[in-house]
Design an enzyme around this catalytic site. Structure first.
Site, PDB file in Angstrom:
ATOM      1  N   ASP A 215      -9.971   5.008  10.578  1.00  0.00           N
ATOM      2  CA  ASP A 215      -9.361   3.909  11.336  1.00  0.00           C
ATOM      3  C   ASP A 215      -9.746   3.901  12.812  1.00  0.00           C
ATOM      4  O   ASP A 215      -8.894   3.745  13.683  1.00  0.00           O
ATOM      5  CB  ASP A 215      -7.838   3.903  11.149  1.00  0.00           C
ATOM      6  CG  ASP A 215      -7.436   3.495   9.739  1.00  0.00           C
ATOM      7  OD1 ASP A 215      -7.682   2.335   9.388  1.00  0.00           O
ATOM      8  OD2 ASP A 215      -6.899   4.330   8.992  1.00  0.00           O
TER       9      ASP A 215
ATOM     10  N   TRP B 287       0.855  -1.180   0.000  1.00  0.00           N
ATOM     11  CA  TRP B 287       0.000   0.000   0.000  1.00  0.00           C
ATOM     12  C   TRP B 287       0.889   1.227   0.000  1.00  0.00           C
ATOM     13  O   TRP B 287       1.862   1.298   0.761  1.00  0.00           O
ATOM     14  CB  TRP B 287      -0.912   0.063   1.234  1.00  0.00           C
ATOM     15  CG  TRP B 287      -1.582   1.400   1.306  1.00  0.00           C
ATOM     16  CD1 TRP B 287      -2.632   1.833   0.533  1.00  0.00           C
ATOM     17  CD2 TRP B 287      -1.198   2.525   2.123  1.00  0.00           C
ATOM     18  NE1 TRP B 287      -2.917   3.140   0.835  1.00  0.00           N
ATOM     19  CE2 TRP B 287      -2.054   3.590   1.797  1.00  0.00           C
ATOM     20  CE3 TRP B 287      -0.215   2.722   3.090  1.00  0.00           C
ATOM     21  CZ2 TRP B 287      -1.965   4.843   2.409  1.00  0.00           C
ATOM     22  CZ3 TRP B 287      -0.108   3.971   3.701  1.00  0.00           C
ATOM     23  CH2 TRP B 287      -0.986   5.017   3.364  1.00  0.00           C
TER      24      TRP B 287
ATOM     25  N   ASP C  75      -9.585  -2.866   2.165  1.00  0.00           N
ATOM     26  CA  ASP C  75      -9.678  -2.261   3.496  1.00  0.00           C
ATOM     27  C   ASP C  75     -11.032  -1.563   3.504  1.00  0.00           C
ATOM     28  O   ASP C  75     -11.314  -0.741   2.621  1.00  0.00           O
ATOM     29  CB  ASP C  75      -8.513  -1.275   3.645  1.00  0.00           C
ATOM     30  CG  ASP C  75      -8.515  -0.529   4.970  1.00  0.00           C
ATOM     31  OD1 ASP C  75      -9.580  -0.019   5.367  1.00  0.00           O
ATOM     32  OD2 ASP C  75      -7.445  -0.414   5.592  1.00  0.00           O
TER      33      ASP C  75
ATOM     34  N   GLU D 181      -3.276  -3.245  -2.002  1.00  0.00           N
ATOM     35  CA  GLU D 181      -4.386  -2.605  -1.287  1.00  0.00           C
ATOM     36  C   GLU D 181      -4.775  -1.313  -1.995  1.00  0.00           C
ATOM     37  O   GLU D 181      -3.936  -0.459  -2.253  1.00  0.00           O
ATOM     38  CB  GLU D 181      -3.952  -2.298   0.161  1.00  0.00           C
ATOM     39  CG  GLU D 181      -5.039  -1.614   0.994  1.00  0.00           C
ATOM     40  CD  GLU D 181      -4.605  -1.325   2.438  1.00  0.00           C
ATOM     41  OE1 GLU D 181      -3.397  -1.386   2.729  1.00  0.00           O
ATOM     42  OE2 GLU D 181      -5.498  -1.035   3.264  1.00  0.00           O
TER      43      GLU D 181
ATOM     44  N   HIS E 173     -11.580   2.160   2.750  1.00  0.00           N
ATOM     45  CA  HIS E 173     -11.041   2.734   1.519  1.00  0.00           C
ATOM     46  C   HIS E 173     -12.028   2.847   0.370  1.00  0.00           C
ATOM     47  O   HIS E 173     -11.645   2.777  -0.794  1.00  0.00           O
ATOM     48  CB  HIS E 173      -9.827   1.919   1.074  1.00  0.00           C
ATOM     49  CG  HIS E 173      -8.666   2.052   2.005  1.00  0.00           C
ATOM     50  ND1 HIS E 173      -7.416   1.582   1.712  1.00  0.00           N
ATOM     51  CD2 HIS E 173      -8.560   2.623   3.231  1.00  0.00           C
ATOM     52  CE1 HIS E 173      -6.593   1.839   2.715  1.00  0.00           C
ATOM     53  NE2 HIS E 173      -7.274   2.461   3.655  1.00  0.00           N
TER      54      HIS E 173
ATOM     55  N   HIS F  30      -8.502  -5.868   5.260  1.00  0.00           N
ATOM     56  CA  HIS F  30      -8.142  -5.057   6.416  1.00  0.00           C
ATOM     57  C   HIS F  30      -9.451  -4.648   7.049  1.00  0.00           C
ATOM     58  O   HIS F  30     -10.246  -3.937   6.429  1.00  0.00           O
ATOM     59  CB  HIS F  30      -7.379  -3.795   5.990  1.00  0.00           C
ATOM     60  CG  HIS F  30      -5.900  -3.994   5.923  1.00  0.00           C
ATOM     61  ND1 HIS F  30      -5.032  -2.971   5.643  1.00  0.00           N
ATOM     62  CD2 HIS F  30      -5.144  -5.107   6.133  1.00  0.00           C
ATOM     63  CE1 HIS F  30      -3.802  -3.446   5.664  1.00  0.00           C
ATOM     64  NE2 HIS F  30      -3.839  -4.728   5.945  1.00  0.00           N
TER      65      HIS F  30
ATOM     66  N   ASP G 297     -11.586   7.536   6.032  1.00  0.00           N
ATOM     67  CA  ASP G 297     -10.726   6.410   6.426  1.00  0.00           C
ATOM     68  C   ASP G 297     -10.090   6.709   7.781  1.00  0.00           C
ATOM     69  O   ASP G 297      -8.886   6.813   7.910  1.00  0.00           O
ATOM     70  CB  ASP G 297      -9.653   6.238   5.337  1.00  0.00           C
ATOM     71  CG  ASP G 297      -8.687   5.108   5.633  1.00  0.00           C
ATOM     72  OD1 ASP G 297      -9.144   4.065   6.118  1.00  0.00           O
ATOM     73  OD2 ASP G 297      -7.482   5.283   5.379  1.00  0.00           O
TER      74      ASP G 297
ATOM     75  N   LYS H 234      -7.164   2.285  -2.496  1.00  0.00           N
ATOM     76  CA  LYS H 234      -7.657   3.345  -1.620  1.00  0.00           C
ATOM     77  C   LYS H 234      -8.360   4.408  -2.446  1.00  0.00           C
ATOM     78  O   LYS H 234      -8.016   4.618  -3.606  1.00  0.00           O
ATOM     79  CB  LYS H 234      -6.487   3.959  -0.853  1.00  0.00           C
ATOM     80  CG  LYS H 234      -6.929   4.904   0.242  1.00  0.00           C
ATOM     81  CD  LYS H 234      -5.884   5.031   1.330  1.00  0.00           C
ATOM     82  CE  LYS H 234      -6.333   6.075   2.337  1.00  0.00           C
ATOM     83  NZ  LYS H 234      -5.458   6.164   3.498  1.00  0.00           N
TER      84      LYS H 234
ATOM     85  N   ASP I  78      -6.855  -3.343  10.973  1.00  0.00           N
ATOM     86  CA  ASP I  78      -6.134  -2.121  10.638  1.00  0.00           C
ATOM     87  C   ASP I  78      -6.866  -0.911  11.209  1.00  0.00           C
ATOM     88  O   ASP I  78      -7.757  -0.368  10.576  1.00  0.00           O
ATOM     89  CB  ASP I  78      -5.993  -1.990   9.110  1.00  0.00           C
ATOM     90  CG  ASP I  78      -5.128  -0.793   8.723  1.00  0.00           C
ATOM     91  OD1 ASP I  78      -4.514  -0.188   9.613  1.00  0.00           O
ATOM     92  OD2 ASP I  78      -5.076  -0.465   7.511  1.00  0.00           O
TER      93      ASP I  78
HETATM   94  C1  RNT Z   1      -3.714   3.124   4.920  1.00  0.00           C
HETATM   95  C2  RNT Z   1      -3.816   1.641   4.724  1.00  0.00           C
HETATM   96  C3  RNT Z   1      -2.678   0.827   5.255  1.00  0.00           C
HETATM   97  C4  RNT Z   1      -2.153   1.320   6.584  1.00  0.00           C
HETATM   98  C5  RNT Z   1      -1.160   0.409   7.254  1.00  0.00           C
HETATM   99  C6  RNT Z   1      -0.470   1.072   8.386  1.00  0.00           C
HETATM  100  O1  RNT Z   1      -4.839   3.788   4.584  1.00  0.00           O
HETATM  101  O2  RNT Z   1      -5.015   1.192   5.253  1.00  0.00           O
HETATM  102  O3  RNT Z   1      -3.038  -0.500   5.288  1.00  0.00           O
HETATM  103  O4  RNT Z   1      -3.185   1.576   7.480  1.00  0.00           O
HETATM  104  O5  RNT Z   1      -0.291  -0.080   6.312  1.00  0.00           O
HETATM  105 ZN    ZN Z   2      -5.346  -0.890   5.416  1.00  0.00          ZN
END
Ligand code: RNT
Ligand code: ZN
Length: 419
Positions: free
Chosen positions: A293, A180, A256, A221, A259, A283, A291, A223, A324
Site C-alpha cells: 500500500d 473485505w 485491489d 474484495e 492483491h 482499489h 501488498d 486477496k 487504497d
Molecule cells: C486490505 C484491503 C482493504 C483495506 C481497507 C482499509 O488489504 O486492501 O481494502 O486496505 O479496507
Molecule cells: Zn483494498
C-alpha cells in the site's frame, strides 16, 4: 510550450483535449479516509495493533486522532486534488454523539456528522464494514468456526448495508460497500473448504439485508495473502470473483491491484471482468513486493489501469474507482494528495489516447506502428495539459501544492504534537 500549443500537438494526433478534460472532471475517484490516521479509526483504542494482515509503517508526526482533525486534513487534501471526488469511509470511523456502541450495533446516526460534512461539500460516499483490528476477530470473522463470532460480524455487515443506504440517500450518489476480511491462516491449513463455505454463507446473510441495488453496491474484495496470513486466504481471487459472478443481482467484484501475484496485472483483468459484469470496482494502490500500500505514483501500471478503464467504456458508471494506500513514513497529507493527484493524472493521461487509432492498428495487424505510437505518446506535452487541468479545477499545479502542505504542517500538524 503553452497550453494551446500542447493542445494542437494532441489535436494533430486526433485527440480532443477539451473533451478529455471534461470527461476527467465528471469521473469520481473515491478518496479513502484511512490514509489520514494509519487505518486506526475512532471506535476502539487507537493504540491497538492493526490486524487482518495489513500494516502501516512509519510514525511521521501529526497524525489525525479525532473526527475534526481528520476532516480538517481531508479538507486540505480536497483543496489540492483536481476533479470529482467521493469519500471512502470505514465503519470504524463512526462518530458517537450519544455514546459508544460496538460494531454490530452501528446505525446511520453514527455517520450523521459525516453525511453533513459530505453534503456541505457536494461529495458522494463509499463505505466499508471494518472486519479487522477488533477483539471479536478470533482471529477469523465471517469465516470463523465459532458461530457467535460469525453472527457478530454478520450483524456488523448488515448494519453497514443500512448505513450505506443512508449515505447514498443523503448524498444522492450510489455508495459502494466493500466486503473485505483478512480471514486466513499463517500456516498450511488442515481444512481449506470449511472457512470458505462459512464465508460464503455469511456474505449471503449480510446481503439478505434489504437494499436498493441502484444505491448500494456491495463489493467483494479478494486477496492473495497478508502479513501473518501467508498460507491461506478465505476470500481468494477465485472465491471472490465466483461469489460475485453467482450473485450478480446483488453485488459486484472488487480488485485491489496489491492483491495479486507480482506478475499478475489488474490492468489486464479489467476487460475480462467487464466481459461478464455490468459493474466492477477497483482499489488503486501501489504494491512494492507485496501488498504494501505505497502511495500511488504516476507509474506504468496506474496509467495502464486507467487506459483500460477508458478503453473498456468504464467511465460512465461501470467502473467504480477508489484509492487504497496508507503511508505513515512521510507527511500523511502529502501522501494522500500525491496519490490522489496521480490517480487523477493517470485518468486524464488515459483520456488523451487516440483509442480508435490504436484499435485499428491492432486489428489490421500493424503491430509495428502500434508499438511505436504507444511509446512515443509518453513524451507528448502532457505536463501542459495537466497544468491547465489543475488550474481549471482551481487547485495548485505540480511544483506548487507541496508548499501548501508544508504551511499546513507548520501551522496545524506541529501543534498537534505539543498536545
Ligand atoms: C486490505 C484491503 C482493504 C483495506 C481497507 C482499509 O488489504 O486492501 O481494502 O486496505 O479496507
Ligand atoms: Zn483494498
Amino acid at each position: 510550450m503553452s497550453y494551446s500549443e500542447a493542445k494542437e500537438r494532441y489535436l494533430a494526433l486526433g485527440v480532443d483535449v477539451e473533451k478529455a478534460m471534461e470527461r476527467a472532471m465528471r469521473t469520481p475517484i473515491s478518496l479513502h479516509v484511512w490514509q489520514g490516521d494509519d487505518v486506526r479509526g475512532f471506535d476502539t483504542d487507537p493504540d491497538k495493533p492493526l490486524t487482518g494482515g495489513i500494516q502501516t509503517t512509519g510514525n511521521y508526526p501529526g497524525r489525525a486522532s479525532n473526527p475534526s482533525e481528520l476532516m480538517a486534513d481531508m479538507d486540505m487534501v480536497l483543496s489540492l486534488v483536481p476533479g470529482k471526488k467521493k469519500i471512502n469511509l470505514h465503519a470504524s470511523y463512526g462518530i458517537f454523539e450519544d455514546g459508544w456502541v460496538d460494531r454490530d450495533r452501528l446505525e446511520p446516526k453514527h455517520f450523521r456528522l459525516w453525511a453533513e460534512w459530505l453534503k456541505q461539500r457536494g461529495l458522494g460516499a463509499d463505505f466499508n464494514p471494518t472486519f479487522f483490528s477488533h477483539e471479536k476477530c478470533d482471529p477469523l470473522t465471517l469465516s470463523s468456526p465459532n458461530k457467535e463470532t460469525r453472527d457478530f460480524w454478520i450483524r456488523h455487515g448488515k448494519a453497514c448495508i443500512r448505513i450505506s443506504q443512508y449515505l447514498a440517500e443523503e448524498t444522492g450518489e450510489p455508495c459502494t460497500m466493500n466486503i473485505w476480511t483478512g480471514d486466513g491462516y499463517k500456516d498450511i491449513p488442515g481444512d481449506r473448504l470449511g472457512p470458505r463455505l462459512r464465508y460464503k454463507e455469511s456474505i449471503d446473510e449480510i446481503l439478505s439485508e434489504p437494499y436498493d441495488f441502484d444505491k448500494v453496491k456491495p463489493c467483494v474484495e479478494s486477496k492473495v495473502f497478508g502479513i501473518g496470513v501467508e498460507s491461506y486466504t478465505a476470500g481468494s481471487g477465485e472465491f471472490s470473483l465466483l461469489y460475485a459472478a453467482m450473485n450478480r443481482d446483488k453485488c459486484i467484484p472488487l480488485m485491489d491491484n496489491g492483491h495479486y501475484h507480482p506478475t499478475e496485472m489488474v490492468s489486464d483483468k479489467i476487460s475480462s471482468l467487464l466481459s461478464f459484469f455490468p459493474e466492477i470496482a477497483l482499489h488503486i494502490t501501489r504494491p512494492v513486493r507485496w501488498d504494501s500500500d505505497h502511495v500511488v505514483l504516476f507509474d506504468d501500471e496506474t496509467r495502464e489501469i486507467m487506459k483500460e478503464v477508458v478503453r473498456c467504456g468504464g467511465l460512465e458508471g461501470r467502473v467504480h474507482l477508489a484509492l487504497d494506500y496508507f503511508d505513515a513514513s512521510i507527511n500523511r497529507i502529502a501522501a494522500w494528495a500525491m496519490g490522489a493527484r496521480n490517480a487523477e493524472k493517470a485518468l486524464l493521461y488515459a483520456l488523451l489516447e487516440n483509442g480508435e487509432e490504436m484499435k485499428d492498428l491492432q486489428d489490421s495487424s500493424d503491430f509495428t506502428s502500434l508499438l511505436v505510437k504507444m511509446d512515443e505518446e509518453k513524451t507528448l506535452p502532457f505536463g501542459e495539459i495537466w497544468k491547465e487541468y489543475c488550474s481549471r479545477c482551481q487547485v495548485p499545479g505540480d511544483g506548487e501544492w507541496l508548499e501548501e502542505v508544508r504551511q499546513y504542517e507548520k501551522k496545524i500538524l506541529k501543534e498537534r504534537e505539543k498536545k
